[in-house]
Design a protein around this motif. Structure first.
Motif, PDB file in Angstrom:
ATOM      1  N   HIS A   1       0.214  -9.967   4.400  1.00 20.30           N
ATOM      2  CA  HIS A   1       0.201  -8.232   4.185  1.00 20.30           C
ATOM      3  C   HIS A   1       1.612  -8.021   4.057  1.00 20.30           C
ATOM      4  O   HIS A   1       1.797  -7.089   3.055  1.00 20.30           O
ATOM      5  CB  HIS A   1      -0.072  -7.727   5.640  1.00 20.30           C
ATOM      6  N   GLU A   2       2.635  -8.477   4.626  1.00 19.46           N
ATOM      7  CA  GLU A   2       4.078  -8.088   4.155  1.00 19.46           C
ATOM      8  C   GLU A   2       4.293  -8.995   2.856  1.00 19.46           C
ATOM      9  O   GLU A   2       5.080  -7.954   2.059  1.00 19.46           O
ATOM     10  CB  GLU A   2       4.970  -9.029   5.242  1.00 19.46           C
ATOM     11  N   ASN A   3       3.867  -9.796   2.430  1.00 14.61           N
ATOM     12  CA  ASN A   3       4.190 -10.302   0.836  1.00 14.61           C
ATOM     13  C   ASN A   3       3.341  -9.414  -0.137  1.00 14.61           C
ATOM     14  O   ASN A   3       4.028  -9.202  -0.980  1.00 14.61           O
ATOM     15  CB  ASN A   3       3.382 -11.817   0.879  1.00 14.61           C
ATOM     16  N   ILE A   4       2.184  -8.899   0.275  1.00 14.64           N
ATOM     17  CA  ILE A   4       1.653  -7.992  -0.577  1.00 14.64           C
ATOM     18  C   ILE A   4       2.408  -6.594  -0.982  1.00 14.64           C
ATOM     19  O   ILE A   4       2.811  -6.180  -2.125  1.00 14.64           O
ATOM     20  CB  ILE A   4       0.204  -7.755  -0.371  1.00 14.64           C
ATOM     21  N   LYS A   5       2.898  -6.049   0.206  1.00 12.09           N
ATOM     22  CA  LYS A   5       3.536  -4.850   0.151  1.00 12.09           C
ATOM     23  C   LYS A   5       4.919  -5.321  -0.637  1.00 12.09           C
ATOM     24  O   LYS A   5       5.280  -4.297  -1.308  1.00 12.09           O
ATOM     25  CB  LYS A   5       4.080  -4.476   1.593  1.00 12.09           C
ATOM     26  N   TYR A   6       5.669  -6.393  -0.509  1.00 11.85           N
ATOM     27  CA  TYR A   6       6.821  -6.977  -1.011  1.00 11.85           C
ATOM     28  C   TYR A   6       6.503  -6.722  -2.534  1.00 11.85           C
ATOM     29  O   TYR A   6       7.648  -6.299  -3.388  1.00 11.85           O
ATOM     30  CB  TYR A   6       7.444  -8.107  -0.540  1.00 11.85           C
ATOM     31  N   ILE A   7       5.551  -7.558  -2.927  1.00 11.43           N
ATOM     32  CA  ILE A   7       5.240  -7.732  -4.330  1.00 11.43           C
ATOM     33  C   ILE A   7       5.023  -6.304  -5.041  1.00 11.43           C
ATOM     34  O   ILE A   7       5.566  -6.090  -6.156  1.00 11.43           O
ATOM     35  CB  ILE A   7       4.485  -8.936  -4.428  1.00 11.43           C
ATOM     36  N   MET A   8       4.196  -5.775  -4.311  1.00  7.49           N
ATOM     37  CA  MET A   8       3.817  -4.517  -5.113  1.00  7.49           C
ATOM     38  C   MET A   8       5.007  -3.489  -5.240  1.00  7.49           C
ATOM     39  O   MET A   8       5.035  -2.781  -6.074  1.00  7.49           O
ATOM     40  CB  MET A   8       2.725  -3.829  -4.543  1.00  7.49           C
ATOM     41  N   ASP A   9       5.523  -3.484  -4.043  1.00  2.00           N
ATOM     42  CA  ASP A   9       6.679  -2.441  -4.189  1.00  2.00           C
ATOM     43  C   ASP A   9       7.958  -2.845  -5.169  1.00  2.00           C
ATOM     44  O   ASP A   9       8.464  -2.067  -5.774  1.00  2.00           O
ATOM     45  CB  ASP A   9       7.324  -2.517  -2.699  1.00  2.00           C
ATOM     46  N   LYS A  10       8.028  -4.145  -5.267  1.00  3.13           N
ATOM     47  CA  LYS A  10       9.129  -4.663  -6.303  1.00  3.13           C
ATOM     48  C   LYS A  10       8.518  -4.878  -7.429  1.00  3.13           C
ATOM     49  O   LYS A  10       9.288  -4.399  -8.638  1.00  3.13           O
ATOM     50  CB  LYS A  10       9.822  -6.006  -5.727  1.00  3.13           C
ATOM     51  N   PHE A  11       7.672  -5.161  -7.765  1.00  2.00           N
ATOM     52  CA  PHE A  11       7.042  -5.564  -9.176  1.00  2.00           C
ATOM     53  C   PHE A  11       5.888  -5.048  -9.621  1.00  2.00           C
ATOM     54  O   PHE A  11       5.445  -4.901 -10.757  1.00  2.00           O
ATOM     55  CB  PHE A  11       6.609  -7.109  -9.232  1.00  2.00           C
ATOM     56  N   GLY A  12       5.071  -4.225  -8.790  1.00  7.78           N
ATOM     57  CA  GLY A  12       3.861  -3.744  -8.966  1.00  7.78           C
ATOM     58  C   GLY A  12       4.079  -2.319 -10.428  1.00  7.78           C
ATOM     59  O   GLY A  12       2.917  -2.168 -11.031  1.00  7.78           O
ATOM     60  N   SER A  13       4.940  -1.914 -10.546  1.00  7.72           N
ATOM     61  CA  SER A  13       4.952  -0.843 -11.522  1.00  7.72           C
ATOM     62  C   SER A  13       5.333  -1.415 -12.983  1.00  7.72           C
ATOM     63  O   SER A  13       5.422  -0.931 -13.827  1.00  7.72           O
ATOM     64  CB  SER A  13       6.206   0.181 -10.993  1.00  7.72           C
ATOM     65  N   HIS A  14       5.610  -2.761 -12.868  1.00  6.90           N
ATOM     66  CA  HIS A  14       6.019  -3.208 -14.180  1.00  6.90           C
ATOM     67  C   HIS A  14       4.830  -3.338 -15.204  1.00  6.90           C
ATOM     68  O   HIS A  14       3.629  -3.671 -14.590  1.00  6.90           O
ATOM     69  CB  HIS A  14       6.550  -4.959 -14.046  1.00  6.90           C
ATOM     70  N   THR A  15       5.107  -3.319 -16.474  1.00  2.77           N
ATOM     71  CA  THR A  15       4.097  -3.374 -17.628  1.00  2.77           C
ATOM     72  C   THR A  15       3.243  -4.530 -17.633  1.00  2.77           C
ATOM     73  O   THR A  15       2.051  -4.503 -17.944  1.00  2.77           O
ATOM     74  CB  THR A  15       4.533  -2.758 -18.724  1.00  2.77           C
ATOM     75  N   ALA A  16       3.958  -5.567 -16.932  1.00  2.00           N
ATOM     76  CA  ALA A  16       3.002  -6.998 -17.354  1.00  2.00           C
ATOM     77  C   ALA A  16       2.536  -7.313 -15.837  1.00  2.00           C
ATOM     78  O   ALA A  16       1.966  -8.509 -16.059  1.00  2.00           O
ATOM     79  CB  ALA A  16       4.136  -8.044 -17.631  1.00  2.00           C
ATOM     80  N   PHE A  17       2.557  -6.709 -14.995  1.00  2.00           N
ATOM     81  CA  PHE A  17       1.790  -6.892 -13.592  1.00  2.00           C
ATOM     82  C   PHE A  17       0.395  -6.825 -14.027  1.00  2.00           C
ATOM     83  O   PHE A  17      -0.072  -5.620 -14.181  1.00  2.00           O
ATOM     84  CB  PHE A  17       2.278  -5.849 -12.613  1.00  2.00           C
ATOM     85  N   TYR A  18      -0.246  -7.685 -13.684  1.00  2.40           N
ATOM     86  CA  TYR A  18      -1.679  -7.769 -13.762  1.00  2.40           C
ATOM     87  C   TYR A  18      -2.546  -6.808 -12.776  1.00  2.40           C
ATOM     88  O   TYR A  18      -2.271  -7.131 -11.599  1.00  2.40           O
ATOM     89  CB  TYR A  18      -2.248  -9.151 -13.843  1.00  2.40           C
ATOM     90  N   MET A  19      -3.480  -6.115 -13.215  1.00  2.00           N
ATOM     91  CA  MET A  19      -4.194  -5.260 -12.591  1.00  2.00           C
ATOM     92  C   MET A  19      -5.742  -5.632 -12.800  1.00  2.00           C
ATOM     93  O   MET A  19      -6.175  -5.493 -14.315  1.00  2.00           O
ATOM     94  CB  MET A  19      -4.236  -3.939 -12.751  1.00  2.00           C
ATOM     95  N   TYR A  20      -6.548  -5.753 -12.037  1.00  2.00           N
ATOM     96  CA  TYR A  20      -8.051  -6.076 -12.300  1.00  2.00           C
ATOM     97  C   TYR A  20      -9.136  -4.898 -12.118  1.00  2.00           C
ATOM     98  O   TYR A  20      -8.801  -4.305 -11.131  1.00  2.00           O
ATOM     99  CB  TYR A  20      -8.637  -7.320 -11.212  1.00  2.00           C
ATOM    100  N   LYS A  21      -9.728  -4.685 -13.197  1.00  2.00           N
ATOM    101  CA  LYS A  21     -10.618  -3.498 -13.158  1.00  2.00           C
ATOM    102  C   LYS A  21     -11.748  -3.884 -12.514  1.00  2.00           C
ATOM    103  O   LYS A  21     -12.803  -4.596 -13.123  1.00  2.00           O
ATOM    104  CB  LYS A  21     -10.931  -3.134 -14.615  1.00  2.00           C
TER     105      LYS A  21
END
Length: 380
Positions: A162-182
């Protein structure tokens, strides 16, 4: 009521017809570029004297009984094949650029990056979190996306992830290359692979994806899709009860229930009946005799025919997505990265001859076009 997600099953299959090959009519994707329906697992754990002070992950032997405890790079490495780039460092910007270019050339749209939390690493003490920014930036230049493959670490459970997910999304989630699944409901959510997920009990993991969980992610800014490791048949039900999205990642047919080709049809039916998605994973073979003495799981490449057979079998179940195991897991001979012929005084490496070092990149690109054409037919 539990929210349904995608079930990913990454499994390699046994060679079938020796004559299976990419369709002659297949064209390389051009205008569309790489496809996010095709992704490959890339490992960032390699090191060299120039960047790390010594070789990392090019020298280990897992099994006892070898004449020496470790391989001795650069001529003696822990692989049956030899990389065109030599025993490189994952921190080398030139290597990262070359790798991402190879992925792009193969029409692979998602790089699935092996990842440990900050301050943690694998047994070779090679941390990976510091490599994420450069991986994302390079992926962006090549129009490739990046997803995270969270590796096992001491104390990993539902709370730490849970903490890993928060860390990854807060730090890298806004990057244009961050993969998002539709999703099927048109939501765009990050997708995470959890390796060795069965180490966390289903009832504990359910705290993450279930709305009633003690640290539930749905309906928060950290909502995500999770892929687990399915090994045994009974894991299907654990995945359902935990709210996982499931994957098996072994690269040798018959090694486990989930990695056995003969079970794919039944697994696909199970996924369909539970509103889940089945994503088969393919690879060029499995040869780990450079690190293990037991060769019972070996699957020879057969000059690319094993790979072609695997891709054809994957298409037979009409998947939404196909993954590739792997881009560069050299220890187990599952790589599609460029390899070259090499002979030393004590060792003769396997190679892709009579084909070019880029053989598997070309095959992947042709099959990517075929996959796209097949999907159009399925929709019709």
């Amino acid at each position: 009521m539990r929210r349904r997600r995608a079930l990913l099953l990454a499994a390699l299959l046994v060679p079938g017809s020796a004559g299976t090959r990419a369709p002659r009519s297949a064209r390389a994707p051009a205008a569309g570029g790489p496809s996010c329906d095709l992704r490959a697992f890339r490992y960032a754990w390699y090191g060299s004297p120039r960047f790390e002070g010594r070789y990392r992950h090019w020298d280990p032997r897992v099994s006892a009984g070898f004449p020496r405890g470790r391989h001795r790079p650069p001529d003696d490495i822990s692989s049956s094949f030899y990389p065109a780039l030599g025993p490189y460092s994952s921190r080398d910007p030139a290597v990262l650029d070359e790798h991402t270019g190879q992925l792009r050339a193969a029409a692979i749209g998602v790089l699935v990056l092996s990842w440990y939390p900050p301050g943690l690493a694998d047994d070779n003490r090679e941390p990976s979190d510091s490599l994420v920014p450069s991986t994302l930036d390079t992926a962006h230049r090549y129009a490739v996306k990046v997803a995270f493959h969270i590796q096992p670490y001491k104390g990993r459970d539902d709370r730490t992830v849970h903490e890993n997910i928060k860390y990854i999304m807060d730090k890298f989630g806004s990057h244009t290359a961050f993969y998002m699944y539709k999703t099927s409901t048109s939501k765009s959510l990050p997708l995470f692979y959890i390796y060795d997920s069965y180490l966390t009990p289903a009832e504990s993991w359910a705290n993450l994806p279930m709305p009633s969980g003690s640290h539930s992610l749905p309906n928060t800014a950290y909502d995500a899709v999770f892929m687990a490791l399915l090994v045994e048949e009974g894991h299907k039900h654990d995945i359902l009860s935990a709210g996982y999205d499931g994957t098996t990642y072994f690269a040798s047919n018959g090694f486990s229930f989930g990695s056995s080709h003969q079970n794919w049809k039944a697994i696909k039916a199970f996924c369909d009946s539970n509103n889940l998605i089945f994503i088969p994973s393919v690879g060029p073979g499995y040869i780990d005799t450079s690190i293990r003495l037991n060769n019972r799981n070996t699957q020879n490449t057969v000059n690319g025919k094993y790979y072609g057979t695997a891709l054809q079998a994957a298409l037979m179940v009409r998947p939404e997505i196909i993954s590739i195991t792997s881009f560069n897991k050299w220890h187990e001979g599952t790589q599609i990265e460029k390899a070259v012929a090499k002979k030393t005084l004590t060792h003769l490496y396997l190679d892709y001859l009579p084909h070019q070092p880029s053989m598997y990149l070309g095959l992947t690109r042709r099959w990517a076009e075929h996959f796209s054409e097949e999907k159009e037919q399925w929709l019709m």
